[in-house]
Design an enzyme around this catalytic site. Structure first.
Site, PDB file in Angstrom:
ATOM      1  N   GLY A 171     -43.546  29.922  27.699  1.00 26.93           N
ATOM      2  CA  GLY A 171     -44.540  30.017  26.627  1.00 26.93           C
ATOM      3  C   GLY A 171     -44.527  31.407  26.006  1.00 26.93           C
ATOM      4  O   GLY A 171     -43.452  32.010  25.851  1.00 26.93           O
ATOM      5  N   GLY A 172     -45.711  31.922  25.704  1.00 32.29           N
ATOM      6  CA  GLY A 172     -45.817  33.235  25.042  1.00 32.29           C
ATOM      7  C   GLY A 172     -45.257  34.366  25.876  1.00 32.29           C
ATOM      8  O   GLY A 172     -44.733  35.355  25.345  1.00 32.29           O
ATOM      9  N   ILE A 177     -18.529  50.931  20.860  1.00 33.44           N
ATOM     10  CA  ILE A 177     -17.799  51.225  22.098  1.00 33.44           C
ATOM     11  C   ILE A 177     -18.757  51.375  23.286  1.00 33.44           C
ATOM     12  O   ILE A 177     -19.586  52.296  23.331  1.00 33.44           O
ATOM     13  CB  ILE A 177     -16.927  52.496  21.928  1.00 33.44           C
ATOM     14  CG1 ILE A 177     -15.999  52.325  20.714  1.00 33.44           C
ATOM     15  CG2 ILE A 177     -16.118  52.767  23.201  1.00 33.44           C
ATOM     16  CD1 ILE A 177     -15.131  51.057  20.697  1.00 33.44           C
ATOM     17  N   GLY A 209     -13.847  48.585  10.310  1.00 31.78           N
ATOM     18  CA  GLY A 209     -13.213  47.586   9.451  1.00 31.78           C
ATOM     19  C   GLY A 209     -12.359  46.562  10.180  1.00 31.78           C
ATOM     20  O   GLY A 209     -11.723  45.720   9.526  1.00 31.78           O
ATOM     21  N   GLU A 230     -10.596  40.376  30.946  1.00 32.82           N
ATOM     22  CA  GLU A 230     -11.820  40.803  30.252  1.00 32.82           C
ATOM     23  C   GLU A 230     -12.692  39.592  29.938  1.00 32.82           C
ATOM     24  O   GLU A 230     -13.900  39.594  30.152  1.00 32.82           O
ATOM     25  CB  GLU A 230     -11.452  41.553  28.966  1.00 32.82           C
ATOM     26  CG  GLU A 230     -12.689  41.953  28.164  1.00 32.82           C
ATOM     27  CD  GLU A 230     -12.395  42.884  26.998  1.00 32.82           C
ATOM     28  OE1 GLU A 230     -11.232  43.240  26.793  1.00 32.82           O
ATOM     29  OE2 GLU A 230     -13.354  43.245  26.293  1.00 32.82           O
ATOM     30  N   GLY A 240     -13.799  39.376  22.321  1.00 34.73           N
ATOM     31  CA  GLY A 240     -13.219  38.327  21.483  1.00 34.73           C
ATOM     32  C   GLY A 240     -14.305  37.310  21.203  1.00 34.73           C
ATOM     33  O   GLY A 240     -14.897  36.767  22.149  1.00 34.73           O
ATOM     34  N   LEU A 285     -40.111  27.540  28.452  1.00 36.15           N
ATOM     35  CA  LEU A 285     -41.044  27.142  29.511  1.00 36.15           C
ATOM     36  C   LEU A 285     -41.963  28.289  29.943  1.00 36.15           C
ATOM     37  O   LEU A 285     -42.943  28.064  30.647  1.00 36.15           O
ATOM     38  CB  LEU A 285     -40.268  26.590  30.712  1.00 36.15           C
ATOM     39  CG  LEU A 285     -39.500  25.286  30.416  1.00 36.15           C
ATOM     40  CD1 LEU A 285     -38.629  24.898  31.593  1.00 36.15           C
ATOM     41  CD2 LEU A 285     -40.453  24.147  30.052  1.00 36.15           C
TER      42      LEU A 285
HETATM   43  C1  LIG Z   1     -22.642  45.365  22.387  1.00 38.32           C
HETATM   44  C2  LIG Z   1     -21.188  45.395  22.020  1.00 38.32           C
HETATM   45  C3  LIG Z   1     -20.290  46.057  22.843  1.00 38.32           C
HETATM   46  C4  LIG Z   1     -18.938  46.140  22.492  1.00 38.32           C
HETATM   47  N1  LIG Z   1     -18.071  46.881  23.260  1.00 38.32           N
HETATM   48  C5  LIG Z   1     -16.828  47.124  22.791  1.00 38.32           C
HETATM   49  C6  LIG Z   1     -15.969  48.049  23.466  1.00 38.32           C
HETATM   50  O1  LIG Z   1     -16.319  48.603  24.505  1.00 38.32           O
HETATM   51  N2  LIG Z   1     -14.745  48.297  22.927  1.00 38.32           N
HETATM   52  C7  LIG Z   1     -14.312  47.698  21.783  1.00 38.32           C
HETATM   53  O2  LIG Z   1     -13.205  47.974  21.345  1.00 38.32           O
HETATM   54  N3  LIG Z   1     -15.099  46.807  21.121  1.00 38.32           N
HETATM   55  C8  LIG Z   1     -16.348  46.522  21.592  1.00 38.32           C
HETATM   56  N4  LIG Z   1     -17.162  45.645  20.921  1.00 38.32           N
HETATM   57  C9  LIG Z   1     -16.677  45.018  19.705  1.00 38.32           C
HETATM   58  C10 LIG Z   1     -16.445  43.525  19.803  1.00 38.32           C
HETATM   59  O3  LIG Z   1     -15.361  43.227  20.634  1.00 38.32           O
HETATM   60  C11 LIG Z   1     -16.286  43.000  18.366  1.00 38.32           C
HETATM   61  O4  LIG Z   1     -17.549  43.110  17.740  1.00 38.32           O
HETATM   62  C12 LIG Z   1     -15.778  41.576  18.302  1.00 38.32           C
HETATM   63  O5  LIG Z   1     -14.456  41.486  18.762  1.00 38.32           O
HETATM   64  C13 LIG Z   1     -15.851  40.990  16.882  1.00 38.32           C
HETATM   65  O6  LIG Z   1     -15.291  41.860  15.943  1.00 38.32           O
HETATM   66  P1  LIG Z   1     -16.117  42.226  14.613  1.00 38.32           P
HETATM   67  O7  LIG Z   1     -17.466  42.705  15.050  1.00 38.32           O
HETATM   68  O8  LIG Z   1     -15.308  43.131  13.803  1.00 38.32           O
HETATM   69  O9  LIG Z   1     -16.326  40.861  13.892  1.00 38.32           O
HETATM   70  P2  LIG Z   1     -15.312  40.201  12.821  1.00 38.32           P
HETATM   71  O10 LIG Z   1     -13.941  40.237  13.344  1.00 38.32           O
HETATM   72  O11 LIG Z   1     -15.584  40.809  11.498  1.00 38.32           O
HETATM   73  O12 LIG Z   1     -15.824  38.691  12.810  1.00 38.32           O
HETATM   74  C14 LIG Z   1     -16.934  38.246  12.017  1.00 38.32           C
HETATM   75  C15 LIG Z   1     -17.033  36.728  12.155  1.00 38.32           C
HETATM   76  O13 LIG Z   1     -15.834  36.124  11.662  1.00 38.32           O
HETATM   77  C16 LIG Z   1     -15.286  35.287  12.652  1.00 38.32           C
HETATM   78  N5  LIG Z   1     -13.824  35.282  12.591  1.00 38.32           N
HETATM   79  C17 LIG Z   1     -12.994  36.353  12.491  1.00 38.32           C
HETATM   80  N6  LIG Z   1     -11.715  35.952  12.491  1.00 38.32           N
HETATM   81  C18 LIG Z   1     -11.728  34.601  12.591  1.00 38.32           C
HETATM   82  C19 LIG Z   1     -10.717  33.591  12.634  1.00 38.32           C
HETATM   83  N7  LIG Z   1      -9.415  33.891  12.626  1.00 38.32           N
HETATM   84  N8  LIG Z   1     -11.098  32.293  12.722  1.00 38.32           N
HETATM   85  C20 LIG Z   1     -12.422  31.962  12.761  1.00 38.32           C
HETATM   86  N9  LIG Z   1     -13.419  32.877  12.725  1.00 38.32           N
HETATM   87  C21 LIG Z   1     -13.083  34.177  12.635  1.00 38.32           C
HETATM   88  C22 LIG Z   1     -15.764  35.858  13.974  1.00 38.32           C
HETATM   89  O14 LIG Z   1     -15.713  34.900  15.022  1.00 38.32           O
HETATM   90  C23 LIG Z   1     -17.175  36.273  13.609  1.00 38.32           C
HETATM   91  O15 LIG Z   1     -18.031  35.169  13.710  1.00 38.32           O
HETATM   92  C24 LIG Z   1     -18.494  45.503  21.305  1.00 38.32           C
HETATM   93  C25 LIG Z   1     -19.406  44.797  20.513  1.00 38.32           C
HETATM   94  C26 LIG Z   1     -20.736  44.757  20.839  1.00 38.32           C
HETATM   95  C27 LIG Z   1     -21.683  44.024  19.937  1.00 38.32           C
END
Ligand SMILES: Cc1cc2nc3c(=O)[nH]c(=O)nc-3n(C[C@H](O)[C@H](O)[C@H](O)COP(=O)(O)OP(=O)(O)OC[C@H]3O[C@@H](n4cnc5c(N)ncnc54)[C@H](O)[C@@H]3O)c2cc1C
Length: 381
Positions: A341-342, A157, A129, A244, A366, A339
């Protein structure tokens, strides 16, 4: 363009890592992608050769180098199309928390294992969440005698299956009025009762990365596993996020450069209408535009890395670097893929995988929108 960042030692370090990659990474990549994770053993092999946390002092088991050595590794992993072996996350994101904020006892306890590869680390901030809005996390750590009892869940994570230690963000003060000041950081060992590794998540890219859910159910950790002061977690995270973001930007530029180099080779080999496709003006213009983007990105990132290594506070520049280079890399890789292609749609082609791997760079560490929020705030907007 000549690069002035690196010393002779860094060049030698790069050569040594390339040799390592040729022997210990490239031959195993297809198998790692199938398995959904890299071999546990490759962490120990990397540690044995001084490639983990190379910037840490020798007294803790490091190579006594600097962040430029890490930069070399991040670039080389990108150039070898290895997106799942999360060395940078371990060496340059998680372990710096221990190094900066750990007590001497904590450093002695964990840093040598982090350098040798005996301990693989992960960082648990994001929850189902709450991602961008870190202050909204729900995981709690309640003091009980000399222990803290942790309850909650984390998702997305990195190193979630292989990790031995998790740097965990949890609320020690759940009062919403203290949203930022209520977060603390704990080091949780994977063998603690109540710490359950959930399933490895299926992703569009980074197939050899064991990104997972983590669960904490009445997981008891001693107070000696608290990092820094109770309630200082948010402040510590803000301090460490600069590096980071930089690691992601470094990987983005190096990845775009590599895809461009491989595309240059491909277009000279591939023929259509009786000539190499490199002879079409569209191909030439697309590649020249891509080169221009890579060179601009390279000039900027090298300057930001130099400033970072010199100890400057570069929150604005790192945030700009993160969103600009990752957007740029996605554009460059997309144009290059076209570039092919398929063949550019076939998973056996590195350019195809690079395209899918690059997408997450605009999301994690972030989101790129959050980077702009940070810069706008710093501009007083
Ligand atoms: C492959 C992968 C590896 C990861 N590894 C880690 C890890 O090791 N440890 C860890 O803790 N996390 C990890 N993450 C989590 C990652 O850092 C978060 O997914 C990311 O910070 C976005 O949070 P969310 O997914 O909850 O998106 P949300 O916060 O729900 O955002 C959804 C959309 O709303 C936009 N948004 C939110 N707030 C604002 C705002 N104030 N202004 C404008 N736009 C906004 C966002 O930019 C996004 O487009 C990982 C994610 C992935 C996909």
């Amino acid at each position: 363009m000549d690069r002035t960042l690196f010393s002779e030692e860094h060049h030698a370090f790069r050569e040594a890592f390339r040799t390592f990659a040729k022997r210990e990474i490239t031959p195993h990549q297809a198998r790692w992608r199938e398995a959904g994770q890299v071999d546990r053993e490759v962490w120990r092999k990397a540690g044995a050769q001084g490639f983990l946390c190379p910037w840490i002092e020798e007294k803790y088991g490091g190579a006594g180098s600097d962040f430029l050595a890490s930069t070399v590794i991040i670039e080389e992993l990108a150039r070898h199309y290895e997106s799942g072996f999360a060395m940078a996350l371990h060496s340059d994101v998680v372990v710096p928390y221990l190094h900066t904020f750990g007590t001497e006892e904590q450093k002695q306890r964990w840093l040598p294992g982090c350098c040798s590869g005996e301990l693989v680390t992960a960082i648990g901030m994001t929850e189902p969440g709450a991602g961008s809005d870190l202050a909204a996390i729900q995981t709690t750590a309640v003091k009980d005698g000399d222990d803290y009892v942790i309850n909650g869940s984390k998702t997305f994570i990195s190193n979630g299956q292989l990790c031995d230690l998790v740097m965990l963000a949890a609320k020690t003060d759940p009062d919403p009025k203290n949203a930022h000041r209520g977060i603390s950081l704990f080091v949780v060992e994977a063998n603690r009762k109540g710490f359950v590794k959930g399933k490895r998540l299926h992703k569009m890219g980074m197939p050899s990365q064991d990104t997972s859910e983590l669960f904490f159910e009445d997981c008891r950790v001693p107070a000696s596993n608290l990092l820094g002061q109770p309630g200082a977690g948010f402040m510590m995270m803000m301090q460490k996020l600069q590096q980071e973001r930089l690691t992601v930007a470094i990987a983005a530029v190096a990845g775009a450069e590599q895809v461009l180099a491989d595309t240059m080779d491909y277009v000279k080999e591939r023929h259509a209408f009786g000539k190499p496709i490199s002879k079409f003006q569209n191909t030439q213009f697309k590649l020249v535009e891509a080169l221009a983007k890579c060179q601009v990105g390279r000039a900027y990132i090298d300057q930001v890395v130099a400033g970072h290594v010199a100890g400057k506070e570069l929150v604005t520049e790192c945030s700009i670097a993160k969103f600009w280079t990752t957007d740029m890399a996605q554009e460059v890789i997309d144009e290059c893929l076209q570039l092919f292609g398929g063949y550019g749609y076939m998973l056996e082609y590195p350019v195809t995988r690079a395209f899918m791997d690059a997408r997450v760079q605009r999301i994690y560490a972030g989101t790129n929108e959050i980077m702009k929020v940070i810069v706008a705030k710093r501009l007083g907007l």
